[in-house]
Design a protein around this motif. Structure first.
Motif, PDB file in Angstrom:
ATOM      1  N   GLY A  99       0.856  -1.195   0.000  1.00 14.14           N
ATOM      2  CA  GLY A  99       0.000   0.000   0.000  1.00 14.14           C
ATOM      3  C   GLY A  99       0.884   1.235   0.000  1.00 14.14           C
ATOM      4  O   GLY A  99       1.842   1.336  -0.757  1.00 14.14           O
ATOM      5  N   GLY A 100       0.596   2.148   0.917  1.00 11.22           N
ATOM      6  CA  GLY A 100       1.365   3.389   0.977  1.00 11.22           C
ATOM      7  C   GLY A 100       2.833   3.176   1.295  1.00 11.22           C
ATOM      8  O   GLY A 100       3.664   4.027   0.991  1.00 11.22           O
ATOM      9  N   SER A 101       3.172   2.056   1.893  1.00 12.83           N
ATOM     10  CA  SER A 101       4.571   1.787   2.226  1.00 12.83           C
ATOM     11  C   SER A 101       5.313   1.142   1.057  1.00 12.83           C
ATOM     12  O   SER A 101       6.451   0.698   1.204  1.00 12.83           O
ATOM     13  CB  SER A 101       4.643   0.877   3.459  1.00 12.83           C
ATOM     14  OG  SER A 101       3.998   1.499   4.530  1.00 12.83           O
ATOM     15  N   ALA A 134       9.239  -1.322   5.590  1.00  9.09           N
ATOM     16  CA  ALA A 134       8.416  -0.119   5.789  1.00  9.09           C
ATOM     17  C   ALA A 134       6.991  -0.519   6.139  1.00  9.09           C
ATOM     18  O   ALA A 134       6.285  -1.127   5.334  1.00  9.09           O
ATOM     19  CB  ALA A 134       8.435   0.727   4.518  1.00  9.09           C
ATOM     20  N   SER A 135       6.604  -0.209   7.350  1.00 11.94           N
ATOM     21  CA  SER A 135       5.222  -0.472   7.753  1.00 11.94           C
ATOM     22  C   SER A 135       4.886   0.440   8.920  1.00 11.94           C
ATOM     23  O   SER A 135       5.498   0.334   9.981  1.00 11.94           O
ATOM     24  CB  SER A 135       5.047  -1.937   8.167  1.00 11.94           C
ATOM     25  OG  SER A 135       3.746  -2.132   8.670  1.00 11.94           O
ATOM     26  N   LYS A 136       3.930   1.312   8.696  1.00 13.68           N
ATOM     27  CA  LYS A 136       3.562   2.254   9.755  1.00 13.68           C
ATOM     28  C   LYS A 136       3.141   1.488  11.012  1.00 13.68           C
ATOM     29  O   LYS A 136       3.602   1.756  12.105  1.00 13.68           O
ATOM     30  CB  LYS A 136       2.429   3.145   9.239  1.00 13.68           C
ATOM     31  CG  LYS A 136       1.998   4.210  10.203  1.00 13.68           C
ATOM     32  CD  LYS A 136       0.951   5.091   9.554  1.00 13.68           C
ATOM     33  CE  LYS A 136       0.238   5.913  10.613  1.00 13.68           C
ATOM     34  NZ  LYS A 136      -0.857   6.691  10.061  1.00 13.68           N
ATOM     35  N   THR A 137       2.288   0.494  10.827  1.00  9.87           N
ATOM     36  CA  THR A 137       1.756  -0.238  11.986  1.00  9.87           C
ATOM     37  C   THR A 137       2.664  -1.397  12.422  1.00  9.87           C
ATOM     38  O   THR A 137       2.622  -1.832  13.552  1.00  9.87           O
ATOM     39  CB  THR A 137       0.398  -0.857  11.608  1.00  9.87           C
ATOM     40  OG1 THR A 137       0.589  -1.655  10.429  1.00  9.87           O
ATOM     41  CG2 THR A 137      -0.634   0.221  11.341  1.00  9.87           C
ATOM     42  N   PHE A 138       3.434  -1.912  11.516  1.00  8.18           N
ATOM     43  CA  PHE A 138       4.248  -3.119  11.683  1.00  8.18           C
ATOM     44  C   PHE A 138       3.395  -4.310  12.127  1.00  8.18           C
ATOM     45  O   PHE A 138       3.828  -5.193  12.872  1.00  8.18           O
ATOM     46  CB  PHE A 138       5.412  -2.887  12.673  1.00  8.18           C
ATOM     47  CG  PHE A 138       6.702  -3.467  12.146  1.00  8.18           C
ATOM     48  CD1 PHE A 138       7.444  -2.822  11.178  1.00  8.18           C
ATOM     49  CD2 PHE A 138       7.179  -4.700  12.603  1.00  8.18           C
ATOM     50  CE1 PHE A 138       8.622  -3.363  10.671  1.00  8.18           C
ATOM     51  CE2 PHE A 138       8.350  -5.263  12.101  1.00  8.18           C
ATOM     52  CZ  PHE A 138       9.072  -4.582  11.132  1.00  8.18           C
ATOM     53  N   THR A 139       2.150  -4.322  11.635  1.00  3.14           N
ATOM     54  CA  THR A 139       1.275  -5.460  11.920  1.00  3.14           C
ATOM     55  C   THR A 139       0.724  -6.022  10.603  1.00  3.14           C
ATOM     56  O   THR A 139      -0.047  -6.971  10.613  1.00  3.14           O
ATOM     57  CB  THR A 139       0.069  -5.034  12.783  1.00  3.14           C
ATOM     58  OG1 THR A 139      -0.595  -3.963  12.111  1.00  3.14           O
ATOM     59  CG2 THR A 139       0.478  -4.601  14.175  1.00  3.14           C
ATOM     60  N   THR A 140       1.092  -5.426   9.483  1.00  3.49           N
ATOM     61  CA  THR A 140       0.501  -5.816   8.200  1.00  3.49           C
ATOM     62  C   THR A 140       0.995  -7.200   7.781  1.00  3.49           C
ATOM     63  O   THR A 140       2.209  -7.435   7.680  1.00  3.49           O
ATOM     64  CB  THR A 140       0.845  -4.747   7.131  1.00  3.49           C
ATOM     65  OG1 THR A 140       0.442  -3.486   7.648  1.00  3.49           O
ATOM     66  CG2 THR A 140       0.141  -4.995   5.821  1.00  3.49           C
ATOM     67  N   GLN A 141       0.042  -8.090   7.555  1.00  9.72           N
ATOM     68  CA  GLN A 141       0.369  -9.500   7.290  1.00  9.72           C
ATOM     69  C   GLN A 141       1.376  -9.670   6.152  1.00  9.72           C
ATOM     70  O   GLN A 141       2.364 -10.407   6.274  1.00  9.72           O
ATOM     71  CB  GLN A 141      -0.929 -10.272   6.944  1.00  9.72           C
ATOM     72  CG  GLN A 141      -0.734 -11.753   6.775  1.00  9.72           C
ATOM     73  CD  GLN A 141      -1.869 -12.387   5.962  1.00  9.72           C
ATOM     74  OE1 GLN A 141      -2.252 -11.899   4.904  1.00  9.72           O
ATOM     75  NE2 GLN A 141      -2.403 -13.487   6.473  1.00  9.72           N
ATOM     76  N   MET A 184      -8.573   6.409  -4.526  1.00 10.70           N
ATOM     77  CA  MET A 184      -9.708   5.514  -4.245  1.00 10.70           C
ATOM     78  C   MET A 184      -9.788   5.101  -2.772  1.00 10.70           C
ATOM     79  O   MET A 184     -10.875   4.902  -2.241  1.00 10.70           O
ATOM     80  CB  MET A 184      -9.662   4.308  -5.190  1.00 10.70           C
ATOM     81  CG  MET A 184     -10.003   4.734  -6.616  1.00 10.70           C
ATOM     82  SD  MET A 184      -9.395   3.627  -7.883  1.00 10.70           S
ATOM     83  CE  MET A 184     -10.612   2.358  -7.869  1.00 10.70           C
ATOM     84  N   GLU A 185      -8.623   4.966  -2.111  1.00 13.32           N
ATOM     85  CA  GLU A 185      -8.674   4.642  -0.688  1.00 13.32           C
ATOM     86  C   GLU A 185      -9.137   5.884   0.095  1.00 13.32           C
ATOM     87  O   GLU A 185      -9.740   5.763   1.161  1.00 13.32           O
ATOM     88  CB  GLU A 185      -7.290   4.172  -0.183  1.00 13.32           C
ATOM     89  CG  GLU A 185      -7.358   3.393   1.119  1.00 13.32           C
ATOM     90  CD  GLU A 185      -6.074   2.635   1.449  1.00 13.32           C
ATOM     91  OE1 GLU A 185      -5.973   1.445   1.110  1.00 13.32           O
ATOM     92  OE2 GLU A 185      -5.165   3.242   2.049  1.00 13.32           O
ATOM     93  N   SER A 186      -8.884   7.056  -0.452  1.00 17.08           N
ATOM     94  CA  SER A 186      -9.287   8.281   0.247  1.00 17.08           C
ATOM     95  C   SER A 186     -10.775   8.595   0.054  1.00 17.08           C
ATOM     96  O   SER A 186     -11.496   8.834   1.021  1.00 17.08           O
ATOM     97  CB  SER A 186      -8.463   9.470  -0.257  1.00 17.08           C
ATOM     98  OG  SER A 186      -7.103   9.264   0.012  1.00 17.08           O
TER      99      SER A 186
END
Ligand code: F6P
Length: 544
Positions: free
Chosen positions: A155-157, A205-212, A352-354
């Motif tokens: 995604g954004g990352s 790169a992962s803002k949450t660092f939880t993305t599968q 589209m996500e926005s």
């Protein structure tokens, strides 16, 4: 921000009436009547010429759209956006990617604290790190300099840095930067296959660092790395960009190797943050900074320019006009530059996500269309793929044509051919081809009148298809920064008018939750209750 249903405004009612009057008007006719049309509907700003005169608008349309923006409180909304108010209300956060490209002397407050010094600290860390990797002064575990960088994110990352790295390929150094995003194991294994672990640096790169997807790819990459290296070597080869320090440390990356992100930066707007580290590695921090400077210039333009000469505002209003009055469902983005091949897919997420929302800012379902579908491919390739539908199909597809006055390799022959197509397409879409013109052409070719009559309906082009031409001097980090920021602000304006929250993305959650439940079922071979279709598909998969 005001929470106004746009359809209840006076401007909307007037636009509806006005639409009925002008919906059939031919742009060619407008061009012949209005000698100043190009000047009235174009904006020349710095190295950008934005020509929106080939749109189905008149001065009255433009004024009514500006009235709509005013009634929806756009001016105040812009102040709230840049001022750091929590305009992402469903997540109770400000939206401050613009602060990432602000100047050192600026001040942007979050909870009473100026965030600019912290942003500049991270930039200094990015610069020092990029310089050391590029120069080879920081080496891998076996003493060799790095040759490859693998960015792992989704995604954004992924989309932002991947698009920019591709767009700025001309300016890149010796480092080869790869992007792994998909949880598809073939993606990660195929990417790692030719690489040497001794000279490969991983940026997770992962803002949450939880993305599968990102975690799976990071774990697989670490496993691959540990086939030849030792556990201590991980610190030399793995860095992370994240706002979740604890999770990064749990993964085994030390605090020193973390580049922070902040809650007030949305994933799809994060390429300006340390998520741009892979860009900075590919082209050097200096060029990365020029990208930020370009975006900052567009921010200032958007913030200060009267709406009539404000590029993002005019583009957003046009988009509302087609989306809500002409009921156009999609917009095409056609860059006449191979370097910008990833721009449409980057914009798909950003836009589209926005704005893919159906609940307004009061929590009620909207009664009007919101986010448009975005798609596109570079010209001239796209001319040989889907342009037929734009020219002669049944759908109205407003299109942005992005072109450059100068090519980077300065091959004039190629560039003139490329740009001749850029100009020709918008002209063809405007003018179409009349019955008379077809007749003349076929007669000259020597066809019999009977054959000509049969062919005419197929060879006529209606024309009157709207396009906006962006003609930019040259593709540089700075002009690219301006271009991306232009679309970011267009998204914002549309969200304000549609009275939706553009900065959350709850719609992606359900699929993630179901996938994790189904994964457990696959792993245990126990399929629980599902609709018949999903159940049978799962059973078929498990029988392999
Ligand atoms: O697709 C949902 C999303 O949350 C995006 O908005 C985001 O860019 C992406 O997932 C990746 O998230 P993260 O950076 O936290 O791994």
């Amino acid at each position: 921000m005001l929470n106004i249903d746009p359809t209840t405004t006076l401007a909307w009612t007037k636009l509806q009436e006005h639409f009925e009057k002008i919906k059939e008007v031919e742009m060619s006719q407008l061009f012949s009547e209005e000698t100043e049309r190009f000047n009235d509907f174009s904006i020349h700003w710095e190295d950008f010429l934005v020509d929106f005169s080939k749109n189905r608008i008149t001065k009255e349309t433009q004024q009514l759209l500006l009235d709509l923006a005013e009634e929806c409180g756009l001016e105040e909304a812009i102040k709230s956006y840049f001022g750091g108010e929590s305009i992402n209300r469903t997540e109770n956060r400000p939206v401050l990617h613009t602060a990432l490209r602000a100047k050192n002397s600026d001040s942007v407050l979050v909870d009473g604290e100026n965030i600019i010094p912290e942003i500049f600290e991270v930039k200094a860390k990015m610069q020092a790190f990029s310089d050391a990797i590029i120069s080879g002064s920081t080496k891998g575990y076996s003493g060799l300099a790095f040759t490859d960088v693998v960015n792992i994110g989704i995604g954004g990352s992924d989309l932002g840095p991947a698009m920019v790295t591709e767009a700025l390929k001309f300016y890149k150094n010796h480092l080869n930067v790869h992007y792994i995003s998909n949880v598809d194991g073939d993606h990660v294994h195929e990417t790692l296959k030719p690489l040497n672990p001794e000279t490969t640096l991983f940026v997770i790169a992962s803002k949450t660092f939880t993305t599968q997807e990102t975690l799976s790819n990071a774990i697989t990459s670490r496993k691959w790395f540990l086939e030849t290296a030792s556990q201590e070597d991980v610190q030399k080869h793995f860095v992370a960009v994240s706002s979740n320090v604890q999770k990064v440390e749990d993964f085994g990356i030390s605090k020193d190797n973390i580049f922070p992100m902040w809650e007030w930066v949305g994933g799809r707007f994060s390429l300006w943050s340390a998520v741009g580290l892979s860009v900075s590695l590919a082209v050097g921090f200096q060029k990365f900074n020029e990208l930020l400077e370009g975006a900052n210039k567009m921010d200032l333009h958007f913030k200060t320019e009267p709406f009539i000469k404000n590029i993002p505002v005019q583009l957003a209003l046009l988009s509302v006009w087609y989306n809500n009055f002409f009921k156009a469902e999609s917009e095409a983005v056609i860059p006449y530059s191979q370097y910008l091949q990833k721009l449409p897919s980057y914009l798909q997420q950003a836009i589209m996500e926005s704005n893919g929302k159906s609940i307004d800012r009061n929590g009620n379902p909207v009664s009007y269309e919101t986010g448009n579908i975005i798609w596109g491919e570079p010209g001239t390739n796209s001319q040989h793929a889907f342009f037929q539908l734009i020219h002669q199909g049944t759908k109205l597809i407003p299109a942005d044509f992005i072109g450059f006055k100068k090519s980077l390799f300065e091959d004039k022959d190629h560039h003139d051919k490329l740009m001749a197509n850029y100009f020709a397409q918008t002209e063809a879409l405007l003018k179409g081809k009349s019955e008379d013109a077809v007749k003349k052409e076929l007669t000259t070719q020597g066809l019999k009148s009977e054959e000509i009559e049969k062919l005419i309906p197929f060879k006529v082009f209606e024309g009157n298809k709207p396009t906006t031409s962006l003609l930019i001097d040259e593709l540089t980090p700075e002009s690219l920064g301006k271009l991306i920021a232009m679309y970011e602000h267009k998204i914002f304006v549309q969200g304000v008018i549609w009275n939706i929250f553009s900065y959350d993305q709850w719609g992606v959650e359900l699929g993630k939750q179901l996938a994790s439940k189904i994964l457990t079922e696959i792993e245990t071979s126990k399929v629980s209750s599902h609709d018949d279709s999903t159940k049978e598909l799962l059973n078929f998969y498990l029988k392999q």
